[in-house]
Design a protein around this motif. Structure first.
Motif, PDB file in Angstrom:
ATOM      1  N   PHE A   1     -34.684   7.557 -38.964  1.00 40.94           N
ATOM      2  CA  PHE A   1     -33.466   7.655 -38.171  1.00 40.94           C
ATOM      3  C   PHE A   1     -33.871   7.740 -36.707  1.00 40.94           C
ATOM      4  N   GLN A   2     -33.451   6.762 -35.926  1.00 41.18           N
ATOM      5  CA  GLN A   2     -33.816   6.688 -34.513  1.00 41.18           C
ATOM      6  C   GLN A   2     -32.655   7.186 -33.656  1.00 41.18           C
ATOM      7  N   LEU A   3     -32.963   8.067 -32.730  1.00 37.55           N
ATOM      8  CA  LEU A   3     -31.994   8.543 -31.748  1.00 37.55           C
ATOM      9  C   LEU A   3     -32.398   7.971 -30.402  1.00 37.55           C
ATOM     10  N   VAL A   4     -31.430   7.414 -29.679  1.00 36.39           N
ATOM     11  CA  VAL A   4     -31.704   6.780 -28.389  1.00 36.39           C
ATOM     12  C   VAL A   4     -30.756   7.348 -27.342  1.00 36.39           C
ATOM     13  N   GLN A   5     -31.303   7.707 -26.193  1.00 38.15           N
ATOM     14  CA  GLN A   5     -30.493   8.114 -25.049  1.00 38.15           C
ATOM     15  C   GLN A   5     -30.670   7.076 -23.952  1.00 38.15           C
ATOM     16  N   TYR A   6     -29.557   6.470 -23.537  1.00 42.12           N
ATOM     17  CA  TYR A   6     -29.558   5.541 -22.407  1.00 42.12           C
ATOM     18  C   TYR A   6     -29.132   6.311 -21.169  1.00 42.12           C
ATOM     19  N   ASP A   7     -29.910   6.181 -20.090  1.00 40.07           N
ATOM     20  CA  ASP A   7     -29.539   6.780 -18.802  1.00 40.07           C
ATOM     21  C   ASP A   7     -28.964   5.741 -17.850  1.00 40.07           C
ATOM     22  N   LYS A   8     -29.211   4.471 -18.120  1.00 38.57           N
ATOM     23  CA  LYS A   8     -28.654   3.356 -17.359  1.00 38.57           C
ATOM     24  C   LYS A   8     -28.311   2.269 -18.351  1.00 38.57           C
ATOM     25  N   PRO A   9     -27.382   1.427 -18.080  1.00 40.04           N
ATOM     26  CA  PRO A   9     -26.611   1.244 -16.851  1.00 40.04           C
ATOM     27  C   PRO A   9     -25.502   2.293 -16.729  1.00 40.04           C
ATOM     28  N   SER A  10     -24.934   2.385 -15.550  1.00 47.00           N
ATOM     29  CA  SER A  10     -23.917   3.401 -15.284  1.00 47.00           C
ATOM     30  C   SER A  10     -22.591   3.105 -15.967  1.00 47.00           C
ATOM     31  N   ASP A  11     -22.351   1.860 -16.368  1.00 50.34           N
ATOM     32  CA  ASP A  11     -21.066   1.515 -16.990  1.00 50.34           C
ATOM     33  C   ASP A  11     -21.082   1.612 -18.517  1.00 50.34           C
ATOM     34  N   ARG A  12     -22.102   2.277 -19.092  1.00 52.20           N
ATOM     35  CA  ARG A  12     -22.152   2.393 -20.549  1.00 52.20           C
ATOM     36  C   ARG A  12     -21.005   3.271 -21.054  1.00 52.20           C
ATOM     37  N   ARG A  13     -20.485   2.912 -22.227  1.00 52.36           N
ATOM     38  CA  ARG A  13     -19.368   3.653 -22.817  1.00 52.36           C
ATOM     39  C   ARG A  13     -19.869   4.947 -23.439  1.00 52.36           C
ATOM     40  N   GLN A  14     -19.043   5.962 -23.405  1.00 55.01           N
ATOM     41  CA  GLN A  14     -19.416   7.259 -23.963  1.00 55.01           C
ATOM     42  C   GLN A  14     -18.623   7.625 -25.219  1.00 55.01           C
ATOM     43  N   ASP A  15     -17.608   6.829 -25.566  1.00 55.30           N
ATOM     44  CA  ASP A  15     -16.818   7.163 -26.745  1.00 55.30           C
ATOM     45  C   ASP A  15     -17.492   6.634 -28.010  1.00 55.30           C
ATOM     46  N   VAL A  16     -17.337   7.375 -29.091  1.00 54.52           N
ATOM     47  CA  VAL A  16     -17.878   6.984 -30.391  1.00 54.52           C
ATOM     48  C   VAL A  16     -16.761   6.282 -31.149  1.00 54.52           C
ATOM     49  N   PRO A  17     -17.027   5.128 -31.774  1.00 52.16           N
ATOM     50  CA  PRO A  17     -15.960   4.447 -32.512  1.00 52.16           C
ATOM     51  C   PRO A  17     -15.485   5.295 -33.694  1.00 52.16           C
ATOM     52  N   ARG A  18     -14.189   5.193 -33.976  1.00 52.39           N
ATOM     53  CA  ARG A  18     -13.659   5.828 -35.183  1.00 52.39           C
ATOM     54  C   ARG A  18     -14.129   5.019 -36.384  1.00 52.39           C
ATOM     55  N   ASN A  19     -14.000   5.566 -37.570  1.00 48.86           N
ATOM     56  CA  ASN A  19     -14.419   4.838 -38.769  1.00 48.86           C
ATOM     57  C   ASN A  19     -13.719   3.496 -38.889  1.00 48.86           C
ATOM     58  N   CYS A  20     -12.485   3.375 -38.394  1.00 47.88           N
ATOM     59  CA  CYS A  20     -11.723   2.136 -38.527  1.00 47.88           C
ATOM     60  C   CYS A  20     -12.003   1.136 -37.408  1.00 47.88           C
ATOM     61  N   ASP A  21     -12.719   1.534 -36.353  1.00 47.55           N
ATOM     62  CA  ASP A  21     -12.988   0.659 -35.218  1.00 47.55           C
ATOM     63  C   ASP A  21     -14.171  -0.250 -35.501  1.00 47.55           C
ATOM     64  N   ARG A  22     -14.172  -1.415 -34.838  1.00 50.35           N
ATOM     65  CA  ARG A  22     -15.336  -2.298 -34.938  1.00 50.35           C
ATOM     66  C   ARG A  22     -16.571  -1.489 -34.533  1.00 50.35           C
ATOM     67  N   GLY A  23     -17.590  -1.564 -35.330  1.00 51.43           N
ATOM     68  CA  GLY A  23     -18.804  -0.786 -35.075  1.00 51.43           C
ATOM     69  C   GLY A  23     -18.708   0.633 -35.612  1.00 51.43           C
ATOM     70  N   GLY A  24     -17.550   0.977 -36.195  1.00 51.10           N
ATOM     71  CA  GLY A  24     -17.410   2.297 -36.796  1.00 51.10           C
ATOM     72  C   GLY A  24     -18.465   2.485 -37.874  1.00 51.10           C
ATOM     73  N   HIS A  25     -18.894   3.701 -38.054  1.00 53.75           N
ATOM     74  CA  HIS A  25     -19.999   3.953 -38.974  1.00 53.75           C
ATOM     75  C   HIS A  25     -19.988   5.412 -39.402  1.00 53.75           C
ATOM     76  N   HIS A  26     -20.692   5.682 -40.451  1.00 55.54           N
ATOM     77  CA  HIS A  26     -20.998   7.058 -40.815  1.00 55.54           C
ATOM     78  C   HIS A  26     -22.290   7.064 -41.616  1.00 55.54           C
ATOM     79  N   LEU A  27     -22.920   8.215 -41.661  1.00 53.85           N
ATOM     80  CA  LEU A  27     -24.156   8.411 -42.394  1.00 53.85           C
ATOM     81  C   LEU A  27     -23.838   9.382 -43.526  1.00 53.85           C
ATOM     82  N   ALA A  28     -24.063   8.974 -44.769  1.00 50.37           N
ATOM     83  CA  ALA A  28     -23.706   9.795 -45.925  1.00 50.37           C
ATOM     84  C   ALA A  28     -24.942  10.461 -46.516  1.00 50.37           C
TER      85      ALA A  28
END
Length: 167
Positions: free
Chosen positions: A89-116
């Protein structure tokens, strides 16, 4: 394990195993502490910070991060964890670019995910995680069908990612 490069039906390459799952987190050290101390993950290695400004530009003029991770001007640090016997399991922290999104997708959103996680006791695991900053939803008790008698529970980690507990 020897790699199998034999093409499958229609020339499809063989996909042997999943190497890892990766999540972007807002605070790498806090996420590492949670997944290590609360879930028992083991740190395998850490890389970075890696900054596009410090890496060579390609022949096409794009910076290294744009060419290799699809994010122009990125600066990132990552930690690879062994989360269980069958999952890195890889954890990544991006410090740049400044316009990166900070919201996590909901399960129903494109890219939504969960780890079971398969656990022995859904309620006990949920109580442990709640004591460590997670937010549980309600237990799903399955009465009928192929999973009759099973319990599941969605629970949000302290960084907004969805986890699921399955007995």
């Amino acid at each position: 394990m020897a790699e199998n490069h034999t093409a499958g039906e229609g020339g499809r390459p063989t996909f042997n195993v999943v190497d890892h799952v990766s999540w972007t987190v807002p605070d790498l050290d806090a996420a590492l502490a949670f997944y290590r101390d609360v879930l028992g993950a083991t740190e395998l290695y850490r890389m970075g910070p890696l900054d596009a400004a410090d890496l060579p530009v390609g022949d096409d003029g794009r910076d290294w991060m744009a060419s290799h991770v699809g994010v122009s001007g990125a600066r990132l640090t990552l930690v690879m964890l062994k989360l269980s016997d069958n999952l890195n399991f890889q954890l990544v922290q991006y410090d740049k670019p400044s316009d990166r999104r900070q919201d996590v997708p909901r399960n129903c959103d494109r890219g939504g995910h969960h780890l079971a996680f398969k656990v022995d006791d859904v309620e006990a695991a949920a109580a442990w995680l709640a004591q460590h900053g997670c937010t549980p939803l309600e237990v799903i008790e399955i009465a009928e069908g192929p999973l009759a008698g099973k319990k599941n529970l969605y629970i949000q980690d302290p960084f907004g990612h969805q986890l699921e507990l399955v007995d």
